[in-house]
Design an enzyme around this catalytic site. Structure first.
Site, PDB file in Angstrom:
ATOM      1  CG  ASP A 305     -59.083  86.292  37.280  1.00 25.77           C
ATOM      2  OD1 ASP A 305     -58.496  87.164  37.553  1.00 25.77           O
ATOM      3  OD2 ASP A 305     -59.089  85.269  37.487  1.00 25.77           O
ATOM      4  CD  GLU A 352     -55.726  89.929  36.608  1.00 28.50           C
ATOM      5  OE1 GLU A 352     -54.518  90.160  36.335  1.00 28.50           O
ATOM      6  OE2 GLU A 352     -56.325  88.532  36.257  1.00 28.50           O
ATOM      7  CG  ASP A 405     -54.495  86.366  43.599  1.00 32.84           C
ATOM      8  OD1 ASP A 405     -54.839  85.612  44.390  1.00 32.84           O
ATOM      9  OD2 ASP A 405     -54.575  86.258  42.472  1.00 32.84           O
TER      10      ASP A 405
END
Length: 506
Positions: A305, A352, A405
């Site tokens: 992430d 990511e 998200d």
């Protein structure tokens, strides 16, 4: 092609994004029980190869899996109580209140009240005669092999309970680090409470390992998610404070976030402690290596992430009103991944790499060989050169319609303006009446080695099924699907998904 640090993802495959919490179960939240195996069966039947989920650590205030109490521990909410009944650690009648909870939404406040007392009942029975339970010897091995993270975490949870869940910086001054706490009388007094949390972690990993082996038997690989930052109120910071940028009182003076972006005009103020890469670089590298080795025992692939934070990260004064007041500081860069490649030469990562991405970030990703992420929902801004449009994508990407998200595909399309909807319809040559499945087909067609489809899109859900809204602190991480929905989806769509798999060689 230049040699890279890490191996590429398997060629042309597909998977589904569904956090463990969103699975069906009788206990108010998805668990590691029979429904998780049923989901793996669904993935296999429909021709998928991967199951991606959010971080699986224990959640604290706000319930976000990206703000965990530990980077190593598992979330007790995911423990399957059915196995505890089978092993006579609990009785069926004790679970009646949990069984009455909603099947379509997770109520974390109620879980917080009901879940732990049941685990304490199970611990009390186990503690009376541990040797009579079939997994006693397995527990002994687990405790021995995981001492390094398990003791600090269990002690942290025991102390946190003692101080009525207050964050550790509000505890007594002589307890504000693990090293100091070990020398205290309270550490001795809370021995049984510490043992309880060790037992809970054993149950989690015992059940996880069983599920992981089941997934492997069905040729389904698991994709985990590793937040770049840790939560401030965590066992990680409490027991490893030297790795982070802290002031003389042990508090962060600058914290993490991102500047204004697609999700927020004010940016995102995450508030996590920042790594002290300059002063504790090698120690940070070693800690990260241990963290990743631990997670690769649980997953086949790990999503990193906020990958761009390893090149440069947004540093915000801790007392700033929002994330706009901050600056970019250099991260460890390529040397960090070079170190990891020596420690984990066969590791398979997804970067990511979303948000404000610079040429330096792109160069670092390409040099490491990590697969980037492509989001179709970010593609339709009127520019045919947009990097996320399918005709601009390349093999070494993982393509999504949206992530945890984002809104669902249906919700996203419903909120587009007329010109954006027109571009979507013309680009894909569609009516827009079945947008979720139109985007699913577009993913299968794409050149990307791996595609991941959100479970909400397979179910054709609208915005009511959105999992997270960045920048908001209420109502997130709650959506769940039912067993009936899963069974109907498999009945209606497994042949269509298998056909897409065949047509596009996935």
């Amino acid at each position: 092609m230049a040699q890279t640090l890490f191996p590429p993802l398997a060629h042309r495959s597909s998977g589904v994004l569904a956090h463990l919490s969103s699975l069906p179960s009788d206990f108010g939240i998805g668990t590691l029980g029979k429904e998780a195996r049923r989901f793996i069966d669904f993935l296999q039947t429909c021709g998928f190869s991967y199951w991606q989920m959010c971080p699986i650590g224990p959640t604290g205030y706000g319930d976000s899996p990206y703000q965990s109490l530990s980077s190593f521990a598992g979330n007790p909410y995911f423990i399957d109580f059915e196995e505890l009944i089978e092993n006579k650690l609990l009785e069926n009648g004790q679970l009646s209140t949990l069984r009455g909870l909603s099947k379509i939404k997770t109520n974390y406040q109620v879980l917080y009240q009901l879940h732990e007392p049941l685990l304490r009942e199970a611990f009390a029975k186990f503690h009376e005669h541990p040797s009579k339970f079939p997994f006693h010897s397995e527990q002994t091995v687990f405790l021995r092999k995981n001492q390094e993270w398990l003791m600090p975490y269990s002690t942290f949870r025991a102390f946190k309970k003692y101080f009525n869940d207050a964050p550790f910086w509000e505890w007594d001054p002589h307890l504000k680090t693990y090293e100091k706490a070990q020398k205290s009388q309270l550490y001795k007094d809370l021995h049984q409470e510490i043992e309880f949390h060790k037992f809970v972690q054993f149950l989690f990993f015992h059940q996880w390992n069983s599920l992981y082996q089941y997934a492997k038997s069905k040729n389904i690989k698991l994709i985990g998610d590793i937040p770049i930052f840790i939560a401030r109120d965590s066992a990680d910071l409490w027991s490893n404070s030297s790795l982070f940028k802290l002031d003389g009182n042990g508090n962060p003076d600058h914290v993490s976030g991102v500047p204004p972006d697609y999700f927020s005009e004010l940016g995102q103020f995450w508030g996590n402690p920042l790594y002290n890469w300059n002063k504790a670089g090698l120690k940070c590298y070693k800690w990260w290596s241990e963290r990743l080795k631990h997670n690769f025992k649980l997953f086949d692939v790990l999503r990193l992430d906020h990958f761009r934070g390893f090149e440069s990260y947004w540093s915000i004064p801790v007392n700033a009103p929002d994330a706009r007041t901050g600056k970019w500081l250099k991260g460890p860069g390529f040397s960090f991944f070079k170190y990891l490649s020596n420690e984990l030469p066969e590791a398979c990562f997804i970067a990511e790499d979303l948000g404000m991405i610079t040429e330096e970030v792109i160069a670092m990703r390409e040099k490491t060989g990590l697969a980037g992420m492509a989001i179709l929902q970010f593609a339709f801004d009127g520019d045919p050169k947009n990097a996320f449009l399918p005709h601009n994508l390349t093999r070494n990407f993982v393509a999504y319609a949206g992530t945890h998200d984002n809104d669902t595909s249906k919700g996203w399309y419903d909120h587009l303006n007329d010109s954006q909807k027109d571009q979507v319809r013309r680009y894909f040559r569609i009516s827009g009446n079945d947008i979720a499945w139109d985007l699913i087909r577009a993913l299968y067609e794409s050149p990307c080695n791996l595609i991941i489809i959100a479970m909400q899109d397979l179910l054709n859900k609208g915005s009511e099924a959105r999992f997270n809204l960045p920048g908001s602190s209420q109502g997130n991480w709650q959506w769940r699907f039912t067993l009936e929905e899963l069974e109907l989806l498999q009945k209606k769509s497994s042949n269509s998904l298998q056909e897409l798999k065949w047509l596009y060689s996935r």
